[in-house]
Design a protein around this motif. Sequence first.
Motif, PDB file in Angstrom:
ATOM      1  N   LYS A 154       0.809  -2.467  -3.173  1.00  0.00           N
ATOM      2  CA  LYS A 154       1.300  -3.812  -3.469  1.00  0.00           C
ATOM      3  C   LYS A 154       2.211  -3.823  -4.690  1.00  0.00           C
ATOM      4  O   LYS A 154       3.158  -4.592  -4.766  1.00  0.00           O
ATOM      5  CB  LYS A 154       0.124  -4.763  -3.698  1.00  0.00           C
ATOM      6  N   ASP A 155       1.887  -2.969  -5.660  1.00  0.00           N
ATOM      7  CA  ASP A 155       2.668  -2.905  -6.897  1.00  0.00           C
ATOM      8  C   ASP A 155       2.387  -1.561  -7.551  1.00  0.00           C
ATOM      9  O   ASP A 155       1.369  -0.919  -7.272  1.00  0.00           O
ATOM     10  CB  ASP A 155       2.263  -4.038  -7.844  1.00  0.00           C
TER      11      ASP A 155
ATOM     12  N   GLY B 219      -4.877  -2.280  -4.267  1.00  0.00           N
ATOM     13  CA  GLY B 219      -3.526  -1.989  -3.807  1.00  0.00           C
ATOM     14  C   GLY B 219      -2.503  -1.802  -4.909  1.00  0.00           C
ATOM     15  O   GLY B 219      -1.345  -1.508  -4.649  1.00  0.00           O
ATOM     16  N   ILE B 220      -2.918  -1.965  -6.163  1.00  0.00           N
ATOM     17  CA  ILE B 220      -2.003  -1.795  -7.295  1.00  0.00           C
ATOM     18  C   ILE B 220      -2.210  -0.392  -7.868  1.00  0.00           C
ATOM     19  O   ILE B 220      -3.304  -0.054  -8.328  1.00  0.00           O
ATOM     20  CB  ILE B 220      -2.228  -2.871  -8.365  1.00  0.00           C
TER      21      ILE B 220
ATOM     22  N   ILE C 137      -4.962   5.153  -0.518  1.00  0.00           N
ATOM     23  CA  ILE C 137      -3.651   4.978  -1.155  1.00  0.00           C
ATOM     24  C   ILE C 137      -3.468   6.015  -2.260  1.00  0.00           C
ATOM     25  O   ILE C 137      -2.422   6.669  -2.345  1.00  0.00           O
ATOM     26  CB  ILE C 137      -3.493   3.546  -1.714  1.00  0.00           C
ATOM     27  N   THR C 138      -4.490   6.205  -3.094  1.00  0.00           N
ATOM     28  CA  THR C 138      -4.418   7.188  -4.176  1.00  0.00           C
ATOM     29  C   THR C 138      -4.141   8.576  -3.620  1.00  0.00           C
ATOM     30  O   THR C 138      -3.285   9.304  -4.124  1.00  0.00           O
ATOM     31  CB  THR C 138      -5.724   7.184  -5.000  1.00  0.00           C
ATOM     32  N   ALA C 139      -4.855   8.944  -2.561  1.00  0.00           N
ATOM     33  CA  ALA C 139      -4.670  10.267  -1.953  1.00  0.00           C
ATOM     34  C   ALA C 139      -3.261  10.422  -1.382  1.00  0.00           C
ATOM     35  O   ALA C 139      -2.648  11.491  -1.509  1.00  0.00           O
ATOM     36  CB  ALA C 139      -5.711  10.488  -0.862  1.00  0.00           C
ATOM     37  N   LYS C 140      -2.740   9.368  -0.773  1.00  0.00           N
ATOM     38  CA  LYS C 140      -1.390   9.439  -0.204  1.00  0.00           C
ATOM     39  C   LYS C 140      -0.337   9.583  -1.306  1.00  0.00           C
ATOM     40  O   LYS C 140       0.631  10.330  -1.146  1.00  0.00           O
ATOM     41  CB  LYS C 140      -1.098   8.198   0.636  1.00  0.00           C
ATOM     42  N   VAL C 141      -0.523   8.879  -2.411  1.00  0.00           N
ATOM     43  CA  VAL C 141       0.420   9.001  -3.528  1.00  0.00           C
ATOM     44  C   VAL C 141       0.375  10.421  -4.087  1.00  0.00           C
ATOM     45  O   VAL C 141       1.417  11.046  -4.310  1.00  0.00           O
ATOM     46  CB  VAL C 141       0.126   7.960  -4.638  1.00  0.00           C
ATOM     47  N   LYS C 142      -0.829  10.949  -4.287  1.00  0.00           N
ATOM     48  CA  LYS C 142      -0.958  12.317  -4.807  1.00  0.00           C
ATOM     49  C   LYS C 142      -0.331  13.323  -3.855  1.00  0.00           C
ATOM     50  O   LYS C 142       0.340  14.263  -4.292  1.00  0.00           O
ATOM     51  CB  LYS C 142      -2.434  12.654  -5.042  1.00  0.00           C
TER      52      LYS C 142
ATOM     53  N   ALA D  86       5.600   6.361  -5.284  1.00  0.00           N
ATOM     54  CA  ALA D  86       4.348   5.611  -5.148  1.00  0.00           C
ATOM     55  C   ALA D  86       4.595   4.283  -4.435  1.00  0.00           C
ATOM     56  O   ALA D  86       3.815   3.885  -3.560  1.00  0.00           O
ATOM     57  CB  ALA D  86       3.722   5.377  -6.521  1.00  0.00           C
ATOM     58  N   ALA D  87       5.666   3.604  -4.781  1.00  0.00           N
ATOM     59  CA  ALA D  87       5.964   2.301  -4.188  1.00  0.00           C
ATOM     60  C   ALA D  87       6.247   2.401  -2.693  1.00  0.00           C
ATOM     61  O   ALA D  87       6.028   1.442  -1.949  1.00  0.00           O
ATOM     62  CB  ALA D  87       7.156   1.668  -4.902  1.00  0.00           C
ATOM     63  N   ALA D  88       6.691   3.562  -2.239  1.00  0.00           N
ATOM     64  CA  ALA D  88       7.038   3.750  -0.831  1.00  0.00           C
ATOM     65  C   ALA D  88       5.816   3.984   0.062  1.00  0.00           C
ATOM     66  O   ALA D  88       5.932   3.979   1.286  1.00  0.00           O
ATOM     67  CB  ALA D  88       8.005   4.925  -0.692  1.00  0.00           C
TER      68      ALA D  88
END
Length: 116
Positions: free
Chosen positions: A105-106, A77-78, A51-56, A98-100
């Motif tokens: 989760k949050d 997940g937060i 998730i972190t990598a996808k947001v970055k 990030a939320a997308a």
Amino acid sequence: MQKTKTISTLVTAAFLTAAVAAPAVYAADSSTSSSGSTTQKAGAYVDDSVITAKVKAAFVEDSQVSALKIKVTTKKGIVTLAGAVPNADAGQHALQLAAAIDGVKDVKSELTVKSS
């Protein structure tokens, strides 16, 4: 120049993700616990790093957000975003990006608006 910088950032994010995920994968593989709790923890750790990598990666691809100035952490997940943004709109946009992302989760904000 910008393309090289973007590629460099993506490669760095990929290596960091691999470095973070490797111990968790090893822990899951070497677990002999019958309860599966170690495996579940390792799986959650890997999921959080993905998730972190996808947001970055989303930040790198977006022209309104500086991927290098926003720190991204994920736990269960937060996602938490920290760092400086040029204005409130840029901070809100980062939160929306990030939320997308799948699995988020949050999103919590520790972003600050830079004063000129």
